[in-house]
Design a protein around this motif. Structure first.
Motif, mmCIF file in Angstrom:
data_model
loop_
_atom_site.group_PDB
_atom_site.id
_atom_site.type_symbol
_atom_site.label_atom_id
_atom_site.label_comp_id
_atom_site.label_asym_id
_atom_site.label_seq_id
_atom_site.Cartn_x
_atom_site.Cartn_y
_atom_site.Cartn_z
ATOM 1 N N LEU B 171 0.835 -1.201 0.000
ATOM 2 C CA LEU B 171 0.000 0.000 0.000
ATOM 3 C C LEU B 171 0.872 1.254 0.000
ATOM 4 O O LEU B 171 0.561 2.234 -0.685
ATOM 5 C CB LEU B 171 -0.926 -0.013 1.215
ATOM 6 C CG LEU B 171 -2.023 -1.090 1.164
ATOM 7 C CD1 LEU B 171 -2.618 -1.335 2.541
ATOM 8 C CD2 LEU B 171 -3.114 -0.690 0.177
ATOM 9 N N HIS B 174 2.829 1.139 -3.765
ATOM 10 C CA HIS B 174 2.192 0.996 -5.075
ATOM 11 C C HIS B 174 0.722 1.400 -5.141
ATOM 12 O O HIS B 174 0.157 1.422 -6.222
ATOM 13 C CB HIS B 174 2.308 -0.460 -5.544
ATOM 14 C CG HIS B 174 3.720 -0.943 -5.664
ATOM 15 N ND1 HIS B 174 4.586 -0.483 -6.629
ATOM 16 C CD2 HIS B 174 4.441 -1.829 -4.928
ATOM 17 C CE1 HIS B 174 5.759 -1.079 -6.491
ATOM 18 N NE2 HIS B 174 5.697 -1.902 -5.465
ATOM 19 N N SER B 175 0.070 1.670 -4.037
ATOM 20 C CA SER B 175 -1.371 1.913 -4.087
ATOM 21 C C SER B 175 -1.680 3.375 -4.371
ATOM 22 O O SER B 175 -0.798 4.239 -4.362
ATOM 23 C CB SER B 175 -2.023 1.510 -2.768
ATOM 24 O OG SER B 175 -1.821 2.521 -1.800
ATOM 25 N N LEU B 176 -2.952 3.661 -4.588
ATOM 26 C CA LEU B 176 -3.385 5.045 -4.763
ATOM 27 C C LEU B 176 -3.240 5.844 -3.473
ATOM 28 O O LEU B 176 -3.337 7.065 -3.491
ATOM 29 C CB LEU B 176 -4.840 5.085 -5.230
ATOM 30 C CG LEU B 176 -5.071 4.662 -6.678
ATOM 31 C CD1 LEU B 176 -6.544 4.765 -7.041
ATOM 32 C CD2 LEU B 176 -4.249 5.544 -7.624
ATOM 33 N N LEU B 177 -3.010 5.173 -2.355
ATOM 34 C CA LEU B 177 -2.821 5.864 -1.080
ATOM 35 C C LEU B 177 -1.348 6.191 -0.819
ATOM 36 O O LEU B 177 -1.014 6.877 0.145
ATOM 37 C CB LEU B 177 -3.335 5.001 0.080
ATOM 38 C CG LEU B 177 -4.760 4.463 -0.038
ATOM 39 C CD1 LEU B 177 -5.083 3.560 1.151
ATOM 40 C CD2 LEU B 177 -5.761 5.598 -0.143
ATOM 41 N N ARG B 211 -8.464 7.858 1.636
ATOM 42 C CA ARG B 211 -8.609 8.694 0.447
ATOM 43 C C ARG B 211 -9.776 9.680 0.581
ATOM 44 O O ARG B 211 -9.639 10.864 0.288
ATOM 45 C CB ARG B 211 -8.809 7.816 -0.776
ATOM 46 C CG ARG B 211 -8.912 8.604 -2.052
ATOM 47 C CD ARG B 211 -8.539 7.776 -3.254
ATOM 48 N NE ARG B 211 -8.601 8.578 -4.449
ATOM 49 C CZ ARG B 211 -7.609 9.315 -4.912
ATOM 50 N NH1 ARG B 211 -6.464 9.329 -4.266
ATOM 51 N NH2 ARG B 211 -7.729 10.017 -6.012
#
Lengths: 294, 294
Positions: B171, B174-177, B211
């Protein structure tokens, strides 16, 4: 702003893709899909993009929905609060000029778990508008960020987002399980086994079973691991959500593949899954907005 | 094989790091740590590595534990089954030559959720051997793949792995967070808030709150997001595990930072967390194995 002509263009403009519709009397008479999502564009790129769309589909008014109205899109169209109806969306459009407007997103200001959506609101409300779902219903839109929406009296009353699809992509691309996750995902035995495991709501431990099964050579997890992981994530999502709602029936807005996966997991929880056409729902919703402002 | 001299070398050889100990009469008199984990080496590299370790720490017998004994290490040392004791490990060493042996890992052949460990078994059993934990206890080793072990009569009776640390890394990288997760993680308010949210066991939905809070500017999740996500993951791990066990006390084998995080989450579940020295536990465990074969 708009003449008696009932033709207009609608664009469902997401992060990675967009879909443009030429809509005539409430029916999509022409559709284009491409990968010109907002992440491929800068704010100054939009006027030329809009002109090009009009060149292709007609010199018509345009309604835009989705991430195009976010801080990473063209202009930030402020969220409207849930409960949110098509009339509320129509009265809160962000007008770029007299023939071009952006549909706002919807936010849910829960103290513990606030939530936001952008683009999905047109589909959700359109599904009810088109009679594809009743005005009091639980709807789910599977995807990277899966939306679960409670509809009351035809409005979006509350909703919850789960990053189920994003977790699947992260695990398949970057995790220690990635090399085991090359199989195609369908609603077969491995998926169903994952769904049952997902009902434990213990993702971090359930995921390691993929690895330990492989190391020990324990059937059946030495193959179809992507299907199992998909079942695990979708099963956990569905289990957590049905624990919050007593809806016997859940309406699923998705493409056939993802719709089949969620329907399988919902049936495992004893729910009735009704799959409905998400593009038809979008067209119905955006047409209603169009008619409210015409 | 070995003389009356009570000196030997032990190596805790993991995926990304290794730690070498010169042990004299049960005490680590010299320790080295470097990043020559098994993923940096090919099987044919090990003889030279072993020779170099002996050059630095002494021309002594060597016991190796951890991923060095896996299919991605030097040689595959077959797992022994739980329940597993130090005596069982000692009698199942994989001998490379008369002065070099690999300690096997342990597997737990549960029908639904099989599990494996490699390296942790020496610490777990060593903790009991050294009197740092009682012979009937629940122990946890936080990390990339967090191990929870039930000790009975001084043996590893069963265990469960949760990929809690790996999920946090995925997370954060690589995540959007990821862009929101640059804060240092400590056991402060944001962490504790994450722990409380984690108790819902609804990770995919709880993660999106990071998010949506940021998008809506809703305090306090507009900052300290990494600490919140860490709390969320550790809280979910702890909640799921204590639901499986009635242990009032949990012994935590970890470095001070990670130990403080797990202790905080365990206290939020009403458990007593006792932190114990994982290096001391490893030295005690490997020394016992050494003495059993000497």
């Amino acid at each position: 702003m708009i003449g008696a002509d009932d033709r207009f263009i609608a664009v469902d403009w997401g992060t990675t893709n967009r879909r443009c519709y030429l809509i005539d009397q409430g029916r999509a008479v022409k559709t284009e899909r491409d990968d010109t999502g907002v992440k491929a564009l800068l704010p100054q790129d939009y006027p030329a993009q809009i002109a090009a769309i009009r060149d292709r589909l007609g010199d018509l008014p345009i309604l835009l929905a989705g991430m195009v109205g976010s801080t990473v899109g063209w202009r930030d169209a402020p969220y409207i609060d849930a409960p949110a109806s098509l009339a509320a969306l129509a009265s809160s459009l962000l007008w770029i000029d007299a023939r071009t407007a952006i549909v706002p997103g919807v936010c849910f200001r829960d103290d513990d778990r606030p939530d936001v959506m952008r683009g999905e609101e047109v589909q959700l409300l359109g599904a009810v508008e088109a009679g594809l779902a009743p005005s009091n219903a639980l709807l789910v839109q599977p995807g990277t960020h899966c939306k679960w929406a409670v509809m009351k009296n035809g409005a979006i009353a509350s909703f919850r987002t789960a990053i189920t699809g994003e977790l699947f992509a992260l695990l398949g691309e970057h995790s220690l399980l990635a090399s085991q996750m090359s199989d195609p995902v369908d609603a077969g035995d491995a998926f169903s086994r994952g769904v049952m495991e997902g009902r434990r709501r213990d993702l971090a431990a359930s995921l390691f079973v993929v690895r330990s099964s492989s190391v020990l050579g324990t059937a059946p997890l030495t193959k179809n691991c992507a299907a199992y992981v998909s079942g695990l994530l979708i099963g956990a999502d569905v289990t957590a959500r049905v624990a919050e709602h007593d809806a016997r029936t859940v309406h699923v807005l998705a493409d056939p593949r993802l719709g089949a996966l969620y329907a399988t997991a919902l049936r495992a929880e004893g729910r009735i899954a009704i799959r409905i056409d998400s593009h038809g729902a979008f067209v119905a919703g955006v047409t209603k907005i169009w008619r409210l402002i015409s």
